[in-house]
Design a protein around this motif. Structure first.
Motif, PDB file in Angstrom:
ATOM      1  N   PRO A  56       3.560  -6.849   4.445  1.00  0.00           N
ATOM      2  CA  PRO A  56       4.796  -6.991   5.324  1.00  0.00           C
ATOM      3  C   PRO A  56       5.242  -8.954   5.049  1.00  0.00           C
ATOM      4  CG  PRO A  56       2.717  -6.517   5.585  1.00  0.00           C
ATOM      5  CD  PRO A  56       1.933  -6.739   4.348  1.00  0.00           C
ATOM      6  N   ASN A 164      -4.621  -8.836  -3.477  1.00  0.00           N
ATOM      7  CA  ASN A 164      -4.228  -9.990  -2.691  1.00  0.00           C
ATOM      8  C   ASN A 164      -3.760  -8.920  -0.925  1.00  0.00           C
ATOM      9  OD1 ASN A 164      -1.671 -12.452  -1.091  1.00  0.00           O
ATOM     10  ND2 ASN A 164      -4.306 -12.900  -1.220  1.00  0.00           N
ATOM     11  N   ALA A 165      -4.250  -9.840  -0.091  1.00  0.00           N
ATOM     12  CA  ALA A 165      -3.866  -9.334   1.224  1.00  0.00           C
ATOM     13  C   ALA A 165      -4.259  -9.680   2.482  1.00  0.00           C
ATOM     14  CB  ALA A 165      -4.217  -7.828   2.366  1.00  0.00           C
ATOM     15  N   GLY A 241      -6.154  -4.189   1.698  1.00  0.00           N
ATOM     16  CA  GLY A 241      -4.733  -3.930   2.447  1.00  0.00           C
ATOM     17  C   GLY A 241      -3.982  -2.507   2.462  1.00  0.00           C
ATOM     18  N   ASN A 253      -2.611   1.840  -2.650  1.00  0.00           N
ATOM     19  CA  ASN A 253      -2.428   0.410  -2.501  1.00  0.00           C
ATOM     20  C   ASN A 253      -2.415  -0.051  -4.069  1.00  0.00           C
ATOM     21  OD1 ASN A 253      -2.501  -2.163  -1.077  1.00  0.00           O
ATOM     22  ND2 ASN A 253      -5.344  -2.106  -2.011  1.00  0.00           N
ATOM     23  N   LYS A 254      -2.582  -0.998  -4.072  1.00  0.00           N
ATOM     24  CA  LYS A 254      -2.074  -1.888  -5.034  1.00  0.00           C
ATOM     25  C   LYS A 254      -3.568  -1.269  -6.519  1.00  0.00           C
ATOM     26  CE  LYS A 254      -0.802  -4.622  -6.992  1.00  0.00           C
ATOM     27  NZ  LYS A 254       0.471  -4.365  -7.033  1.00  0.00           N
ATOM     28  N   PHE A 327       0.577   0.835  -8.140  1.00  0.00           N
ATOM     29  CA  PHE A 327       0.025   1.486  -7.268  1.00  0.00           C
ATOM     30  C   PHE A 327      -1.113   2.606  -7.176  1.00  0.00           C
ATOM     31  CE2 PHE A 327       1.441  -1.941  -4.535  1.00  0.00           C
ATOM     32  CZ  PHE A 327       2.424  -2.595  -4.383  1.00  0.00           C
TER      33      PHE A 327
HETATM   34  C1  LIG Z   1      -0.869  -6.622   3.121  1.00  0.00           C
HETATM   35  S1  LIG Z   1      -0.033  -5.666   1.973  1.00  0.00           S
HETATM   36  C2  LIG Z   1      -1.165  -6.024   0.342  1.00  0.00           C
HETATM   37  C3  LIG Z   1      -1.000  -5.583  -0.330  1.00  0.00           C
HETATM   38  O1  LIG Z   1       0.343  -5.757  -1.387  1.00  0.00           O
HETATM   39  C4  LIG Z   1      -0.419  -5.597  -3.396  1.00  0.00           C
HETATM   40  O2  LIG Z   1       0.958  -5.134  -3.889  1.00  0.00           O
HETATM   41  P1  LIG Z   1       1.659  -6.620  -4.708  1.00  0.00           P
HETATM   42  O3  LIG Z   1       1.270  -7.465  -5.074  1.00  0.00           O
HETATM   43  O4  LIG Z   1       2.265  -5.441  -5.455  1.00  0.00           O
HETATM   44  O5  LIG Z   1       3.094  -6.205  -3.380  1.00  0.00           O
HETATM   45  C5  LIG Z   1      -0.832  -5.016  -2.699  1.00  0.00           C
HETATM   46  O6  LIG Z   1      -0.288  -3.615  -2.661  1.00  0.00           O
HETATM   47  C6  LIG Z   1      -1.220  -5.707  -1.208  1.00  0.00           C
HETATM   48  O7  LIG Z   1      -3.090  -5.389  -0.937  1.00  0.00           O
END
Ligand SMILES: CSC[C@H]1O[C@H](OP(=O)(O)O)[C@H](O)[C@@H]1O
Length: 348
Positions: A56, A164-165, A241, A253-254, A327
Motif C-alpha cells: 500500500p 513488515n506488514a 501481509g 509475499n516476502k 518474494f
Molecule cells: C502490507 S504490504 C507488506 C509486504 O510488503 C513487503 O515487501 P517489501 O518490504 O519488499 O516492500 C513484504 O512482502 C510485506 O509482507
C-alpha cells in the motif's frame, strides 16, 4: 482510533501541497528521518531503493509522484511517461499498478489545466481509503483473535508474522499488524514472534520498532526458527501481509513466507493473510504468473547497521555470488483464511 506512540500517518502531503513526506525506512529504527519528495523522479527512487516499501505504501507514494509529474507537465505524453517511470520501479506489489491506474482514470478525461489538482486529490483519497481499509482489517482480525485466544485464555495469544506488514508498510495501522494493535489495545494479551526476515530484516528492524513503540510484547527470531516453535505448540496462528493475491487465492509475499505456510500446514497452525482489496489482482490467474522481483545480491552479501562507535557501517557476510529473489508464492491450499476489510474469508 489513533494508535498511541507513533505518527498516525506514514505518508502525507507537504505543507505547500505540492509534494509528499515519507519516512526514510532505511534508517529505522536507528534514525527517524522524514523526507520530502518533490518530483516524480524522487518518488521513483524512493520506491525502487526502498526508502519506503510495503504494497500500500508503494501505491500511495506512486500516486503522489504521478501528481507531481502532472504538476510539471499535464500533457498526454507526460501522463504516459510518468506512469511508466513509476510502474517500472518494482514489479511485484499490485498496489503500484492499482494506484497508478486509479490516478490516471481520475485525470485522463480532464482538461490538462485540471489534471494535477485532481491527481493530488485522488492520491489523498487513496491514502485516506487505505487507512480505513487497514482499520477495518484490524476490526475483523480482532474478532478472529478473540476466538483464537478463547481456546487458551490463560496465556497470551502467540502470533507469528513475517517481514513488515505494519503501519510502515501502509498509510496507517498495517495489514497483518492491524489486528495485533487492536487486540492489544482491547486488552487481549498478544505476543508476537517477529521473523527477522533476511536479507533486509524488515521484521527485526521495522516490525520490532513498531511493536516496541506500541508496547506490544514480541520476540525477534531467526527466519528458520518458526517451524520449531510451531512444532512445540508455541504459535497459535501465523498472520502475514501480502503484495499480491491472485484470482485463485495464491499469495505473493516476502521471501520465506511459503516456508512458514508449509510449517504451519504440517503443524495444524492456522495461516492467515491480511490484505485490502487493493492488493487483490483479479487479472492474474495464479501465483505462477506473478513477476518476482530479483533484488541486488549486495542486499544478501552485506549487512549494514550501527557500529560500536555509533556510525552506520557495513560488514561482509560473504564474498561468494548470491541470488536474492525478494518474494515467493504461497499456494491457496496452504491459506486458512484472508483477513480483509469485508471480513475473514476462507476463500478470496
Ligand atoms: C502490507 S504490504 C507488506 C509486504 O510488503 C513487503 O515487501 P517489501 O518490504 O519488499 O516492500 C513484504 O512482502 C510485506 O509482507
Amino acid at each position: 482510533m489513533i494508535l498511541e506512540g507513533r505518527p498516525t500517518r506514514s505518508i502525507r502531503r507537504t505543507e505547500d501541497g505540492k509534494g509528499a513526506v515519507i519516512l526514510d525506512q532505511r534508517k529505522l529504527p536507528w534514525e527517524i528521518k522524514w523526507v520530502e519528495l518533490r518530483d516524480v523522479d524522487a518518488a521513483a527512487v524512493a520506491i525502487r531503493e526502498m526508502w519506503t516499501r510495503g504494497a500500500p505504501m508503494i501505491g500511495a507514494t506512486a500516486a503522489y509522484g504521478y501528481a507531481m509529474a502532472l504538476a510539471v507537465d499535464p500533457g498526454d505524453a507526460s501522463l504516459a511517461a510518468a506512469y511508466d517511470k513509476l510502474f517500472e520501479t518494482r514489479p511485484t506489489a499490485i498496489n503500484l499498478r492499482w494506484a497508478l491506474d486509479a490516478v490516471r482514470a481520475a485525470v485522463a478525461d480532464l482538461p490538462e489545466s485540471e489534471r494535477a489538482q485532481a491527481a493530488f486529490a485522488r492520491a489523498d483519497e487513496i491514502c485516506d481509503e487505505d487507512a480505513e481499509l487497514c482499520r477495518s482489517i484490524g476490526e475483523h482480525g480482532l474478532e478472529l483473535f478473540k476466538q483464537l485466544h478463547a481456546k487458551n485464555p490463560d496465556r497470551p495469544l502467540n502470533i507469528l508474522t513475517h517481514c513488515n506488514a505494519g503501519w510502515l508498510a501502509t498509510v496507517d495501522y498495517g495489514t497483518a499488524t492491524a489486528p495485533i494493535y487492536l487486540a492489544h489495545d482491547a486488552g487481549i494479551p498478544v505476543h508476537v514472534w517477529v521473523d527477522e526476515t533476511r536479507p533486509r530484516n524488515q521484521g527485526a528492524l521495522l516490525t520490532a520498532f513498531e511493536l516496541r513503540n506500541h508496547g506490544v510484547p514480541h520476540t525477534v527470531i531467526a527466519d528458520n526458527a518458526g517451524g520449531l516453535l510451531m512444532m512445540k505448540g508455541q504459535v497459535d496462528a501465523v498472520v502475514v501481509g501480502t503484495d499480491r493475491v491472485t484470482r485463485n487465492g495464491d499469495v505473493c509475499n516476502k521471501i520465506g513466507t511459503y516456508l512458514k505456510a508449509l510449517a504451519a500446514h504440517d503443524n495444524d497452525v492456522p495461516f492467515y493473510v491480511a490484505l485490502p482489496y487493493t492488493t487483490f489482482d483479479p487479472n492474474t490467474e495464479s501465483g505462477a504468473d506473478i513477476p518476482i522481483e530479483e533484488r541486488s545480491a549486495e542486499e544478501l552479501t552485506r549487512l549494514s547497521g550501527p557500529l560500536a562507535n555509533g556510525e552506520i557501517g557495513t560488514v561482509r557476510v560473504t564474498d561468494s555470488p548470491a541470488a536474492n529473489p525478494a518474494f515467493d508464492v504461497t499456494p491457496a491450499r496452504l491459506v486458512t483464511g484472508y483477513i480483509t476489510e469485508r471480513g475473514v474469508l476462507d476463500r478470496i
